[in-house]
Design a protein around this motif. Structure first.
Motif, short mmCIF file in Angstrom:
data_model
loop_
_atom_site.label_atom_id
_atom_site.label_comp_id
_atom_site.label_asym_id
_atom_site.label_seq_id
_atom_site.Cartn_x
_atom_site.Cartn_y
_atom_site.Cartn_z
N UNK A 202 -3.65 -17.42 -0.23
CA UNK A 202 -2.77 -17.18 -1.22
C UNK A 202 -3.49 -16.09 -2.22
N UNK A 203 -2.70 -14.98 -2.16
CA UNK A 203 -3.15 -13.65 -2.99
C UNK A 203 -2.05 -13.24 -4.15
N UNK A 204 -2.80 -12.73 -5.21
CA UNK A 204 -2.26 -12.14 -6.38
C UNK A 204 -2.28 -10.83 -6.10
N UNK A 205 -0.72 -10.18 -6.37
CA UNK A 205 -0.79 -8.71 -6.04
C UNK A 205 -0.01 -7.99 -7.12
N UNK A 206 -0.40 -6.75 -7.55
CA UNK A 206 0.13 -6.19 -8.64
C UNK A 206 1.38 -5.39 -8.35
N UNK A 207 1.64 -5.13 -6.90
CA UNK A 207 2.60 -4.60 -6.66
C UNK A 207 3.18 -4.59 -5.19
N UNK A 208 4.38 -4.66 -4.83
CA UNK A 208 4.70 -4.95 -3.27
C UNK A 208 4.15 -4.17 -2.27
N UNK A 209 3.72 -2.88 -2.85
CA UNK A 209 3.00 -2.02 -1.67
C UNK A 209 1.55 -2.86 -1.20
N UNK A 223 3.97 -13.60 5.69
CA UNK A 223 3.61 -13.80 4.24
C UNK A 223 4.80 -14.39 3.48
N UNK A 224 4.65 -15.27 2.60
CA UNK A 224 5.71 -16.09 2.00
C UNK A 224 5.38 -15.84 0.44
#
Length: 563
Positions: A202-209, A223-224
């Protein structure tokens, strides 16, 4: 001179052969005059500067910024018409006010009204939200650990449990490759949870890129989406807060000994276990809950055996700084103030894990729960209590549907299945909405507990129902209406919910396992079910009914013959 230019041209073209010379002269003269008139009325070219030339706006549809158009090399405001090249990204009013809508880039165009000329300002609309995604891996990557050396990734207690129940160490025990985790981090993902059992990160992302880069990794299957919220710069908390065990005195039990907690245990004849000397000593219970505010300084709980605590929530670092629910839940088992309040497993040792995010309700909490479950297994916890459940999620996440409650579909239910295979007992509260249970209570591998009153009737709030694959839930019931507990005040009080019925039963499960350590996790659950009041004819809303620990001890004795 009454002809317009178009008529003159048609006349000359169609009738020039029959026209008199004077007519031709006047037509040509009119065209010349018209040409001169057009040159005199030519629209002027306007060169403009837009201020600012580039705008950065959050995509919240609320923040705005003002554009102004000036004629170049002057301080004169230009009369312009404003347009946006992409109105889904940003819009602009005719006064030049720009509003960001969705992340992306576009141009705002100013077109001169009194002349010929345009100018552009670049608009960058940025994302105001962070995201979390559950990344499913195709495999766990290059092997870094050996099945022949499990002590490198499992504690001695975890290995002892497997050995006692003849559970084979297999590939599901092997951690995810550090190489894979490093590549995910290099792509921009902040790892907030992972499951070696389910092969998820499970990852935390600052943007959709960032998600696009992660999905492009060759070992990523899918990925969900599991969470969104305002941008935050917090870092995942990895430190374990350890505590030394307190010394708990033994005592012969009575109603006076238990204090306000007497009904909690007496409904199940649980004092029979305690009178036989089984109060949970040597058994480790992991409590997965919303937090344990100041539990170590709580005067009503300051002598309980806490082995360690940990927050699994990305945004929250300290399990003791928020959440009161976990304090009350733990007290039902761990309280040990003879004459005032004694819980159902006062001599057990406890791990306190924060897995519930109180700020929102998203599927990431299932990932946190599974991560905590795996950690509990690795340190050697025997029993877990979960007074949480998941069904409805905040938009845009997809909520769990009844058809998903087959005990094998949700992330939490899948995790529970693995934990059971590793020899753990999971006790889970049924829920409080008088409808079908949430997950992980739907799992066939957990002991789901509903709520009854002191008069032994079903509590009006207790959830129950048949699962889609025709299993009855809850499995059993315990006191959940006006359950005695200790809250943050440090004094005994009463509250209602299956949240408290669960730990009342969980403590008794731990004591029964202490009494019969050679039984497997599944055999202990069988003994609990068979001891219950409706075992011969289980029915909704109470399942197998009210467990009787005196009967459970007799059943466990029979199951232990020859061990």
């Amino acid at each position: 001179t009454s002809y317009n230019s178009f008529s003159l041209i048609l006349n000359l073209k169609n009738n020039i052969g029959s026209m008199k010379p004077t007519h031709i002269f006047y037509c040509v003269l009119a065209l010349l005059l018209f040409s001169v008139s057009c040159r005199k009325q030519r629209v002027p070219k306007v060169e403009m500067d837009l201020t600012p030339a580039e705008i950065h706006l959050p995509g919240d549809a609320q923040s705005t910024m003002q554009l102004s158009a000036k004629i170049k090399n002057t301080n004169t405001t230009a009369n312009v018409r404003w347009t946006s090249a992409n109105i889904s990204v940003a819009t602009v009013s005719q006064s030049g006010e720009v509003k960001g809508l969705t992340p992306g880039e576009t141009d705002i165009i100013a077109t001169a009204v009194d002349g010929v000329g345009t100018a552009k300002a670049k608009v960058i609309v940025y994302d105001t939200s962070d995201y979390k995604f559950r990344v499913v891996l195709k495999d766990k990557g290059p092997v870094q650990f050996s099945l022949n050396n499990p002590s490198a990734y499992l504690s001695a207690r975890a290995l002892a449990r497997r050995n006692k129940m003849s559970i084979t160490i297999d590939s599901s025990d092997i951690p995810i490759s550090a190489q894979y985790l490093t590549q995910i981090q290099a792509a921009g993902g902040l790892i907030v949870a992972k499951s070696k059992w389910l092969k998820t990160v499970s990852v935390h992302c600052h943007d959709m890129a960032t998600l696009d880069r992660i999905k492009a990794l060759p070992f990523v299957k899918e990925a969900t989406f599991v969470w969104t919220g305002k941008k935050d710069t917090a870092q995942f908390f990895k430190k374990i807060i350890a505590h030394s065990n307190a010394t708990i005195p033994r005592s012969v039990t009575s109603s006076e000994y238990y204090g306000s907690a007497w009904d909690n245990i007496n409904i199940h004849q649980g004092e029979a276990l305690h009178n036989a000397g089984f109060k949970g000593s040597g058994v480790q219970i992991a409590v997965l809950d919303n937090g344990f505010t100041n539990i170590t300084s709580n005067q009503g709980l300051n002598n309980i055996n806490i082995l360690g605590s940990k927050s699994f929530i990305y945004e929250v670092s300290d399990p003791y700084r928020s959440g009161n629910h976990g304090v009350s839940v733990t007290s039902c088992m761990a309280g040990n103030k003879p004459g005032t309040f004694v819980g159902t497993a006062p001599e057990a040792s406890y791990w306190l894990f924060k897995t519930e995010d109180e700020e929102s309700e998203y599927p990431i909490e299932e990932d946190y729960w599974v991560a905590a479950l795996e950690y509990a297994d690795s340190v050697g916890a025997d029993v877990t209590n979960t007074s949480l459940g998941y069904k409805g999620y905040d938009a845009p996440a997809r909520s769990i549907e009844f058809s998903d409650m087959d005990g094998a579909t949700t992330q939490a239910a899948k995790g529970a299945a693995f934990a059971a295979k590793k020899g753990m007992i999971m006790v889970v509260s049924a829920g409080n909405d008088r409808s079908w249970v949430g997950t992980p209570a739907d799992s066939p591998d957990v002991l789901t507990v509903g709520s009854i009153t002191r008069s032994l009737s079903i509590s009006t709030f207790s959830s129950f129902g048949m699962t889609p694959d025709n299993r009855i839930k809850p499995d059993v019931v315990a006191l959940g209406s006006s359950t005695a507990l200790i809250g943050v005040s440090g004094t005994p009080s009463y509250s209602s919910g299956t949240s408290f019925a669960g730990p009342v039963m969980c403590g008794l499960v731990a004591c029964l396992w202490q009494a019969f350590p050679k039984l497997t996790n599944r055999e202990i659950i069988v003994a609990i079910r068979q001891s219950s009041s409706s075992y011969a004819a289980p029915a909704l809303p109470i399942g197998y009914g009210i467990p009787d620990m005196q009967k459970a001890m007799l059943i466990a004795t029979t199951l232990s013959v020859g061990r």
